[in-house]
Scaffold this motif. Structure first.
Motif, PDB file in Angstrom:
ATOM      1  N   GLU A  10       2.858  85.829  -2.954  1.00 15.44           N
ATOM      2  CA  GLU A  10       2.428  84.496  -2.527  1.00 15.44           C
ATOM      3  C   GLU A  10       1.928  84.489  -1.084  1.00 15.44           C
ATOM      4  O   GLU A  10       1.099  83.655  -0.710  1.00 15.44           O
ATOM      5  N   VAL A  14      -1.361  82.831   0.835  1.00 16.20           N
ATOM      6  CA  VAL A  14      -1.333  82.078   2.096  1.00 16.20           C
ATOM      7  C   VAL A  14      -2.328  82.679   3.086  1.00 16.20           C
ATOM      8  O   VAL A  14      -3.029  81.946   3.790  1.00 16.20           O
ATOM      9  N   VAL A  58      -0.568  79.761  11.263  1.00 17.03           N
ATOM     10  CA  VAL A  58      -0.047  80.213   9.976  1.00 17.03           C
ATOM     11  C   VAL A  58       0.017  81.738   9.929  1.00 17.03           C
ATOM     12  O   VAL A  58       0.994  82.324   9.435  1.00 17.03           O
ATOM     13  N   SER A 266       2.584  75.881   6.396  1.00  9.52           N
ATOM     14  CA  SER A 266       2.940  77.238   5.956  1.00  9.52           C
ATOM     15  C   SER A 266       3.928  77.191   4.801  1.00  9.52           C
ATOM     16  O   SER A 266       3.776  77.907   3.794  1.00  9.52           O
ATOM     17  N   PHE A 269       2.145  75.999   1.716  1.00 13.97           N
ATOM     18  CA  PHE A 269       1.246  77.014   1.160  1.00 13.97           C
ATOM     19  C   PHE A 269       2.021  78.076   0.386  1.00 13.97           C
ATOM     20  O   PHE A 269       1.540  78.596  -0.628  1.00 13.97           O
ATOM     21  N   ILE A 270       3.213  78.433   0.865  1.00 15.07           N
ATOM     22  CA  ILE A 270       4.032  79.402   0.128  1.00 15.07           C
ATOM     23  C   ILE A 270       4.398  78.833  -1.242  1.00 15.07           C
ATOM     24  O   ILE A 270       4.302  79.521  -2.267  1.00 15.07           O
ATOM     25  N   GLY A 273       1.321  78.871  -3.337  1.00 17.79           N
ATOM     26  CA  GLY A 273       1.020  80.234  -3.766  1.00 17.79           C
ATOM     27  C   GLY A 273       1.853  80.658  -4.957  1.00 17.79           C
ATOM     28  O   GLY A 273       1.348  81.262  -5.917  1.00 17.79           O
TER      29      GLY A 273
END
Length: 364
Positions: A10, A14, A58, A266, A269-270, A273
């Protein structure tokens, strides 16, 4: 013996999102000043540009997360030696090579009649990445690499330090800000690790307890993701209000939102992902490919963008042509480095002996 850790796929997604944001920033930068202030197009470019400002923070967050995730459980003197040797090969050498490239390339673009290579002049460019506007990130990350062994040793030796790593990062960054604000401005502050310390520390804190973090984000994404969007819109809105209405915000407000926005982005986004990996394998595969070569794209894309901007007319005043000009620049500055990085990676894999390929695959 090194502790085997599962690769966090993942994070490549990102990285893909972050490198796209880098390209958006650089491709929209001219539009924010070339288009008349107050026009809808200028406001749009400015908003998109500022919404993408999570990019470098990020990458710094991910660096902290990956380093602590990988090394915290088995750090040793031998690991420290291996760590530094890898960073010399993977960061220092590319930095020197690409600094030399841009030192010559920018002369060729802007002053070909004066094309030269002066070692003393080149050496003066290296400490603060003055060979090209994008290389400052390398200077920041090298500072974190130098500090990381001390940080991970302290986190392992003193449990309270590891538990307080994020708070310590906030205090270090706050100290740098207060010194710069009340005593004297820190020179080259945009290239100093202290400017981003809380982000690296948060990444490290989560890297040491990644599985617990995943459980936490799965429960709390219902407010983390909306808050990320709200913070991003607030950050862009601050610039829009300053540009269009003359509303001025204090430096502290910009600094706070600039740091808190990418922290929540961040984490979001993880989660995104992991969701893509589970439900959209085709899109995930493309983003994984992009994330895997994001470092190469970062290094190469300014060369493509600079060549385009200095050799192609930007639309002769017609807005539609200007949009097409900007969009084409984005596609080329993404596609050309992506292809070059992919081909380079394929060539390097073919040159490795079979035994080495197995080891690399196993390590990944």
């Amino acid at each position: 013996m090194a502790v085997k850790k599962a690769k966090l796929l993942e994070l490549d997604i990102v990285r893909a999102i972050a490198i796209l944001a880098v390209l958006i920033i650089h491709n929209s930068s001219e539009a924010t000043v070339e288009i008349p202030v107050g026009s809808g197009s200028q406001a749009l470019y400015l908003a998109v540009n500022k919404l993408s400002n999570f990019a470098v923070p990020v990458f710094i967050f991910i660096s902290g997360l990956v380093l602590f995730y990988r090394y915290f459980d088995d750090w040793s003197g031998k690991q420290a030696v291996t760590f530094y040797l890898k960073r010399v090969k993977q960061v220092l050498f590319p930095y020197l090579i690409w600094s030399a490239f841009y030192y010559v390339y920018n002369q060729w673009i802007y002053a070909p009649a004066n094309l030269h290579f002066d070692w003393a002049e080149f050496g003066d460019l290296l400490p603060w990445a003055d060979a090209s506007y994008h290389l400052y990130f390398m200077v920041i990350i090298v500072q974190f690499y130098l500090l990381f062994p001390l940080m991970v040793w302290l986190s392992r030796a003193f449990a309270w330090f590891g538990r307080s790593l994020f708070l310590i990062g906030i205090l270090v960054q706050a100290g740098g800000y207060l010194y710069s604000h009340w005593i004297e401005p820190l020179p080259h502050s945009a290239s100093l690790c202290v400017t981003y310390f809380s982000l690296f520390a948060l990444g490290g804190y989560l890297g040491m307890r990644y599985e617990a973090f995943i459980g936490w984000i799965n429960k709390h994404i219902v407010w983390v993701l909306p808050l990320s969007v709200l913070l991003g819109c607030s950050y862009a809105g601050m610039f829009l209000l300053a540009e269009l209405k003359g509303v001025q915000f204090g430096g502290l407000a910009y600094m706070l939102v600039f740091n808190v926005y990418p922290m929540f982005a961040s984490m979001s986004f993880i989660w995104i992902g992991r969701l893509l990996l589970k439900y959209l394998p085709a899109l995930s595969k493309m983003l994984l490919s992009l994330g895997a070569v994001s470092f190469g794209i970062y290094l190469m894309h300014p060369a493509v963008l600079t060549y385009w901007r200095t050799h192609v007319d930007n639309g002769s005043g017609r807005m539609l042509d200007y949009h097409l000009y900007t969009l084409t620049a984005f596609v080329l500055s993404l596609g050309v480095p992506w292809l070059a990085a992919y081909l380079y990676g394929q060539a390097m894999r073919r040159l490795r002996p079979p035994s080495s390929r197995k080891q690399v695959k196993s390590a990944a």
